[in-house]
Design an enzyme around this catalytic site. Structure first.
Site, PDB file in Angstrom:
ATOM      1  CB  ILE A 274       4.101 -25.227  46.867  1.00  0.00           C
ATOM      2  CG1 ILE A 274       2.765 -24.477  46.957  1.00  0.00           C
ATOM      3  CG2 ILE A 274       4.215 -25.940  45.518  1.00  0.00           C
ATOM      4  CD1 ILE A 274       2.608 -23.377  45.912  1.00  0.00           C
TER       5      ILE A 274
ATOM      6  CD  GLU B  14       8.161 -21.909  48.799  1.00  0.00           C
ATOM      7  OE1 GLU B  14       9.133 -22.624  49.098  1.00  0.00           O
ATOM      8  OE2 GLU B  14       8.262 -20.691  48.557  1.00  0.00           O
TER       9      GLU B  14
END
Length: 305
Positions: A178, A216
């Protein structure tokens, strides 16, 4: 006796077809899926390659693999993160047979041929134990935030896929990260950050072997899929992530993801496959993010020189 009706996949091994018929005749009317074998080596091969088998019922007097050896082999399967309950049968029940069977990995012991009520009671115990084993395995393999595989389980499943692919099989890997995740956490709080991780995970889940590798970052391994298909899949995912909206305190929050893609090659390892995808992911992030980059030979040479 009360309790819910259980139905399990059961393998029975005995040299006598009469005994096999008697025991399967007690089980099949209760909805169990039953496979019978007179050859213990064939039975072990079937159990090894059929993860849905929950119960193995074997006589001690089987061949060519002895009943005790069969119990031991089945116990090794169960210890490899697989729920499996082993019941031994013997027509000569004595303390020595019981002790040897239990020491060899059996969970239970029953006289041959077993009575119906006793057999069904022992299978209810088998259902309770294998259900608990399944839940413990699930908890040990699952990332609690996303429900995806955790890093250890992801790598284990991927290694198994690599073993199946061998030298000449097709397989690809995608690493997903991300973009600017720290900014999301800092500006909107960790609850929103967690929601973002969960939203991305939901979009990744339907394909291949998928795990959360930490923070992430996510991994996807696609067995039997060449690089061109993995690139196309990553491209579609990039657009899906770009269209996501995460609920914020005031307005929906947007995010993007970067993708690194690599392909299985002759003599490869999962570690090598993931490393090349990681190098490509680094290139995607350093090159502007919200991109898909494939691990090409010239890119790898540039990064490893």
């Amino acid at each position: 006796m009360g309790g819910r009706r259980i139905a399990m996949h059961i393998v029975i091994v005995d040299t006598s077809r009469v005994v096999l018929k008697i025991v399967s005749g007690l089980l099949e009317p209760r909805g169990h899926t039953v496979h019978v074998f007179t050859d213990s080596a064939e039975a072990l091969d079937y159990v090894t390659n059929t993860p849905s088998v929950r119960v193995l019922i074997t006589s001690l007097e089987v061949r060519p693999i002895s009943g005790l050896e069969l119990c031991w082999s089945a116990r090794l399967l169960a210890e490899a993160n697989r729920p499996l309950y082993v019941i031994t049968m013997s027509s000569a029940r004595n303390a020595r047979n019981l002790a040897e069977a239990l020491d060899s990995g059996a969970d239970d012991f029953i006289e041959k041929p077993p009575g119906g009520e006793e057999l069904h009671a022992r299978l209810r115990a088998a259902d309770r134990l294998t259900t608990m084993q399944s839940e413990l395995i699930r908890l040990a393999e699952t990332d609690p935030l996303t429900g995806l595989l955790n890093r250890r389980a992801f790598l284990q499943r991927s290694r198994e896929a690599g073993d199946r692919a061998g030298n000449h099989g097709r397989m690809s890997a995608i690493l997903v990260d991300i973009d600017h995740f720290k900014r999301i956490n800092d500006e909107y709080g960790h609850d929103v950050g967690d929601a973002a991780i969960q939203a991305v995970a939901r979009e990744l889940a339907p394909e291949g072997i998928v795990g959360r590798l930490g923070g992430e970052e996510f991994g996807i391994v696609l067995p039997y899929r060449p690089l061109v298909e993995a690139e196309a899949f990553a491209g579609r995912l990039r657009l899906v992530m770009q269209a996501l909206r995460i609920r914020g305190a005031k307005t929906p929050i947007r995010l993007t993801c970067s993708f690194g893609v690599s392909e299985w090659s002759e003599g490869d390892t999962i570690e090598g496959l993931i490393k090349r995808a990681d190098i490509a992911l680094y290139e995607a992030k350093s090159g502007g993010r919200n991109r898909v980059v494939s691990a090409a030979t010239d890119l790898l040479l540039a990064r490893t020189a």
